[in-house]
Design a protein around this motif. Structure first.
Motif, PDB file in Angstrom:
ATOM      1  N   THR A 107       0.377  -1.106   0.055  1.00 61.09           N
ATOM      2  CA  THR A 107      -0.043   0.081  -0.507  1.00 61.09           C
ATOM      3  C   THR A 107       0.775   1.241  -0.303  1.00 61.09           C
ATOM      4  N   PRO A 108       1.273   1.940  -0.661  1.00 59.17           N
ATOM      5  CA  PRO A 108       1.604   3.335  -0.221  1.00 59.17           C
ATOM      6  C   PRO A 108       1.078   4.644   0.215  1.00 59.17           C
ATOM      7  N   ARG A 109       0.004   3.858   0.696  1.00 60.74           N
ATOM      8  CA  ARG A 109      -0.299   5.355   1.612  1.00 60.74           C
ATOM      9  C   ARG A 109       0.877   4.811   2.911  1.00 60.74           C
TER      10      ARG A 109
ATOM     11  N   GLY B  79      -1.272  17.040  -7.460  1.00 60.61           N
ATOM     12  CA  GLY B  79      -2.216  16.658  -5.545  1.00 60.61           C
ATOM     13  C   GLY B  79      -1.542  15.403  -5.599  1.00 60.61           C
ATOM     14  N   TYR B  80      -2.443  14.641  -4.692  1.00 58.33           N
ATOM     15  CA  TYR B  80      -1.705  13.504  -4.759  1.00 58.33           C
ATOM     16  C   TYR B  80      -3.023  11.971  -4.513  1.00 58.33           C
TER      17      TYR B  80
ATOM     18  N   ASP C  95      -4.527   6.410  -7.739  1.00 59.07           N
ATOM     19  CA  ASP C  95      -3.802   5.009  -8.746  1.00 59.07           C
ATOM     20  C   ASP C  95      -2.212   5.579  -8.803  1.00 59.07           C
ATOM     21  N   LEU C  96      -1.391   4.853  -8.370  1.00 60.72           N
ATOM     22  CA  LEU C  96      -0.075   4.988  -8.475  1.00 60.72           C
ATOM     23  C   LEU C  96       0.748   5.287  -9.287  1.00 60.72           C
TER      24      LEU C  96
ATOM     25  N   ARG D 221      -3.954  -2.177  -7.487  1.00 60.04           N
ATOM     26  CA  ARG D 221      -3.649  -2.804  -8.270  1.00 60.04           C
ATOM     27  C   ARG D 221      -3.577  -4.564  -8.792  1.00 60.04           C
ATOM     28  N   CYS D 222      -2.945  -5.069  -7.416  1.00 56.36           N
ATOM     29  CA  CYS D 222      -3.318  -6.193  -7.085  1.00 56.36           C
ATOM     30  C   CYS D 222      -4.611  -6.340  -6.595  1.00 56.36           C
ATOM     31  N   ILE D 223      -5.457  -5.745  -5.345  1.00 52.01           N
ATOM     32  CA  ILE D 223      -6.169  -6.018  -5.248  1.00 52.01           C
ATOM     33  C   ILE D 223      -7.991  -6.090  -6.395  1.00 52.01           C
TER      34      ILE D 223
END
Ligand code: 26W
Length: 825
Positions: free
Chosen positions: A474-476, A496-497, A502-503, A804-806
């Motif tokens: 998770t990028p979070r 923005g974030y 959407d990495l 993406r994985c999920i």
């Protein structure tokens, strides 16, 4: 009418402050005048908890009324780490809170660090489950995690005289994130026997009776998504004695002690997380844990399904259950038991429901990690389940016999029951047979399971039953939370974030790779993160390291296949070379700090020996006046999630150097690259896909390939002229000479390579490892080129988001859709 919760939905720093103060003074009953950081943490956590709870209730209500297909992620491990920072960032109120805290006289970092990690996991598998929960909520999937509420998580590691010592991790004394649901309980049965009879219609009925009951009590924790109001549920089961008639008889007849003893026996089930992450030891208590958790979770899932009053054939359209490794495989015969014995379905219908419901993720091909339970043990503990497993196997054997009449050997090879003494139940085969999809966790791994452990099953079911879902993170947590400055820099360029949801948007920062300002800031952030780790190293271990050195980091569970021994032997070789140099030559050397971290399973002696060697080498090298800052060796004690958040942003190089074909995926490789570090790695696990994404110029690969491993091992044993690499021989010579303390301490480690076949190919890969480290030293001298590599790599890491994985699981395995929250209240 009730006022609509608004009191706890603070929007300003003043409202936040008054919430915190209210909780400190009332919920915690503390005076503001002696409020320390721990109390401040409590107040802040409770203020945020209130916010989460509101959205949590709304989400559950929304899901109950829409009643969509739900995902149930069954994992014996969830390595969640800390919750507060994550909650603040996901809710999006951290800045407000920081300001408010400042006014109350506290620093945010100090308050955050008061929280203990929720360490209900060993390593990669458990952390993956935690990243998945974050993504499931963020993407608005209706999803539940199910696990055990261990009283003791993974042990805390202390290093005493260079040795690992395990200390219990009692983490529950203050845990504001869990909610006991004393009204949600399930009685779980063990032991007893099965009575069979014919009913009036001539149907065989099985009754499992005279067992022992243990009660499962639900404890729920909210899982907030990022930038969405969806807040999912993680349900942990705690065990306690059931108050069946039996207890009362004892109690009333004065057997007070016996009744308390029984209470303790029941509580033992959820008492402790097993600290092995690769060795299956076949302990009865572990099997009890697995069944207790599967039975409680399935009861809960079935109860929820039955509320909708849909026909049983709808079950797989309402329920997807993912088995995180084989640990929850008993859920398969348990669902069969419910459908057959309690709901009265016919075998074929029940079996078709079961197969459509389950998916199974495999995380390892190491044979010693594959779960097998002895038939006598299963017979004793779960007599009805053993019968069902036998019936599943019988049907399966018939099927194989019909389809492969010429391959008589096949039956024995694929049977769920291994014909050993005692006979064993092969859980991975049961998981494959009872699921509609089986997935590996990186491309190479998913290919390997099809050609090795599940080869025959590919013939039997065809290749489509097997698929790949490459792991993600998770990028979070692993970018935004662990590396806020980098996240902010990226956001400033991308406007923005959005990249945190959407990495793949990260690719847009590649446009700034030549931008002077951007490069400068990127480099400064890396340096600041190294300073932060250096500061921690000084505080925790009293070792001073120079942040301008090349930071080389290997943190993960200690295991021979992960080859921390290769790393430390490489460090020793570097040390010997430095000792040989003249002072003039030494001036040209790239200074380096080698960081290690990770726990060894308490009974894994070789892994403990590796830790000891690392510490002994550190003691010699770090105190050698000839060497100074040119080389430091640090063992970071008690590696865990919250420490990983400091460590991952601070690497120049991280090591992912498993023997090719042994590491299923690895996920810390992704964390390090996403934070602007490069990798030295073997062609193994997700390293291969990372290389494909970031480009082979941006990674340092070395070593033999997985297709050659078998032949090399064979050659070690049979070719007769197996010779240890001369450079490695030199390392062994100084170890034997006692340079790092009593040589006898390390003889088993050295002999595993010299005398016992070097199973993990340390010697075969040593020269190329050393050469590659030299390339790294040289490459690091060109800081501009290095920086270009790191920026380019970060920009190309979009693929490795667990989002993406999920989405891949949802589409290929679960067939579930998101349930988006409404825009307004
Ligand atoms: C039965 C004892 C036991 C307990 C846990 C055996 C095996 C395990 C896990 C499967 C060990 C584990 O954590 N595996 C790791 O899973 C990660 C997530 O998929 C991968 O990235 C790692 O490569 C894999 O080692």
């Amino acid at each position: 009418a009730w006022k609509k919760f608004s009191a706890t939905e603070f929007k300003t720093k003043d409202e936040f402050e008054s919430e915190v103060v209210k909780h400190i003074e009332t919920t915690l009953a503390r005076s503001l005048f002696n409020c320390d950081e721990a109390a401040a943490y409590g107040g802040v956590a409770l203020a945020f908890r209130d916010r989460l709870v509101i959205e949590w209730n709304r989400t559950q209500q929304r899901q109950s009324s829409a009643d969509p297909k739900r995902v149930y992620y069954l994992s014996l491990e969830f390595l969640m780490g800390r919750a507060l920072d994550n909650a603040m960032l996901n809710v999006g109120m951290k800045d407000v809170a920081k300001e408010g805290l400042g006014e109350l006289g506290f620093r945010m970092e100090d308050v955050i660090s008061q929280e203990r990690d929720a360490a209900l996991g060993n390593g990669g598998l458990g952390r993956l489950a935690a990243c998945f929960l974050d993504s499931l909520a963020t993407l608005n999937y209706p999803a539940w995690g199910y696990a055990l509420r261990y009283k003791y998580g993974i042990f805390k590691q202390e290093i005493v005289d260079g040795y690992q010592v395990e200390v219990p991790d009692y983490w529950l004394d203050f845990n504001p994130w869990e909610f006991p649901r004393h009204d949600v309980t399930v009685d779980v049965q063990f032991y007893g026997h099965v009575r069979k009879y014919m009913d009036e219609s001539g149907k065989q009925i099985s009754v499992w009776e005279d067992g022992e009951l243990v009660t499962a009590v639900a404890y729920d924790a909210p899982i907030p998504g990022f930038g969405t109001r969806t807040t999912n549920n993680l349900r942990l089961w705690s065990s306690k004695a059931s108050h069946g008639e039996f207890d009362f008889t004892k109690f009333n007849s004065g057997e007070y002690e016996a009744s308390v003893a029984e209470q303790q026996r029941a509580e033992t089930i959820s008492a402790v997380l097993y600290p092995n992450d690769s060795l299956e030891r076949g302990k009865e208590l572990r099997l009890k844990q697995q069944y207790f958790w599967c039975a409680a979770s399935l009861f809960d899932i079935v109860r929820r399904f039955k509320k909708s009053r849909k026909a049983w054939k709808e079950f797989p359209n309402q329920v997807a259950i993912q088995l995180n490794d084989t640990h929850p495989t008993l859920a398969i015969p348990e669902l069969m038991r419910i459908l057959l014995d309690q709901e009265g379905l016919e075998w074929d219908e029940a079996w078709s429901i079961v197969q459509k419901t389950f998916g199974y993720t495999n995380h390892t091909v190491l044979p010693e990690a594959l779960e097998k339970w002895s038939v006598p043990l299963v017979q004793h503990l779960l007599p009805r389940h053993l019968q069902i497993i036998y019936d599943i196997n019988l049907n399966f054997m018939h099927y194989v016999e019909r389809n492969f009449p010429k391959d008589r050997e096949m039956l024995g090879r694929v049977s769920i029951i291994e014909e050993s003494t005692p006979k064993m139940v092969r859980m991975a085969y049961l998981a494959v047979i009872g699921s509609h999809k089986v997935n590996g966790v990186a491309e190479l791994h998913s290919d390997l399971i099809k050609t090795t452990i599940f080869k025959d099953f590919v013939k039997i079911y065809g290749p489509d039953k097997f698929t790949n879902v490459t792991n993600g993170i998770t990028p979070r947590r692993w970018l935004h939370q662990a590396n806020p400055r980098l996240s902010e820099l990226i956001a400033s360029k991308l406007g923005g974030y959005d990249f945190l949801r959407d990495l793949t948007l990260l690719h847009k920062i590649e446009a700034y790779v030549d931008d002077k300002e951007f490069r400068k800031e990127f480099q400064e952030i890396k340096y600041a993160n190294k300073v932060r780790l250096a500061k921690y190293t000084k505080e925790a271990h009293g070792i001073s390291v120079n942040p301008s050195s090349l930071f080389d980091i290997q943190v993960k569970r200690i295991h021979e296949y992960k080859r921390q021994q290769l790393n430390i032997f490489g460090v020793i070789y570097r040390y010997l070379e430095l000792k040989d140099m003249s002072p003039e030559e030494r001036k040209k050397v790239q200074p380096r700090v080698s960081f290690f971290g990770g726990k060894a399973a308490p009974g894994y002696w070789m892994a403990k020996t590796i830790i000891h060697l690392i510490n002994q080498v550190g003691a010699v090298v770090n105190n050698d006046k000839d060497i100074g800052d040119l080389l430091k060796v640090v063992f970071l004690e008690d590696y865990n999630v919250s420490k990983a958040e400091i460590i991952c942003p601070a690497s120049d190089i991280s090591e992912h150097i498993s023997t090719a074909g042994t590491e299923a995926s690895g996920t810390s490789n992704m964390k390090f690259v996403l934070n602007g570090g490069l990798v030295i790695g073997t062609c193994d696990g997700a390293n291969i896909e990372i290389t494909r994404e970031i480009g082979e110029d941006n990674i340092f690969l070395f070593g033999n390939l997985s297709e050659d491993v078998e032949d090399l091992r064979h050659a070690h044993t049979y070719s007769g002229d197996f010779a240890i690499d001369p450079k490695l021989e030199r390392v062994f010579a100084v170890i034997r000479a006692g340079r790092f303390g009593d040589a006898a301490q390390f003889s088993a480690l050295v002999n595993s390579i010299v005398e016992h076949g070097d199973y993990y190919l340390v010697s075969d890969d040593f020269a190329s490892y050393i050469d590659t480290q030299k390339l790294i030293d040289a490459a690091y001298k060109d800081q501009e080129a290095w920086l270009t590599k790191t920026i380019t790599s970060v920009s190309r890491m979009g693929f490795f988001s667990s989002d993406r994985c999920i989405d891949e699981y949802a589409e290929m395995i679960w067939n579930v859709e998101p349930l988006a929250p409404p825009k307004q209240n």
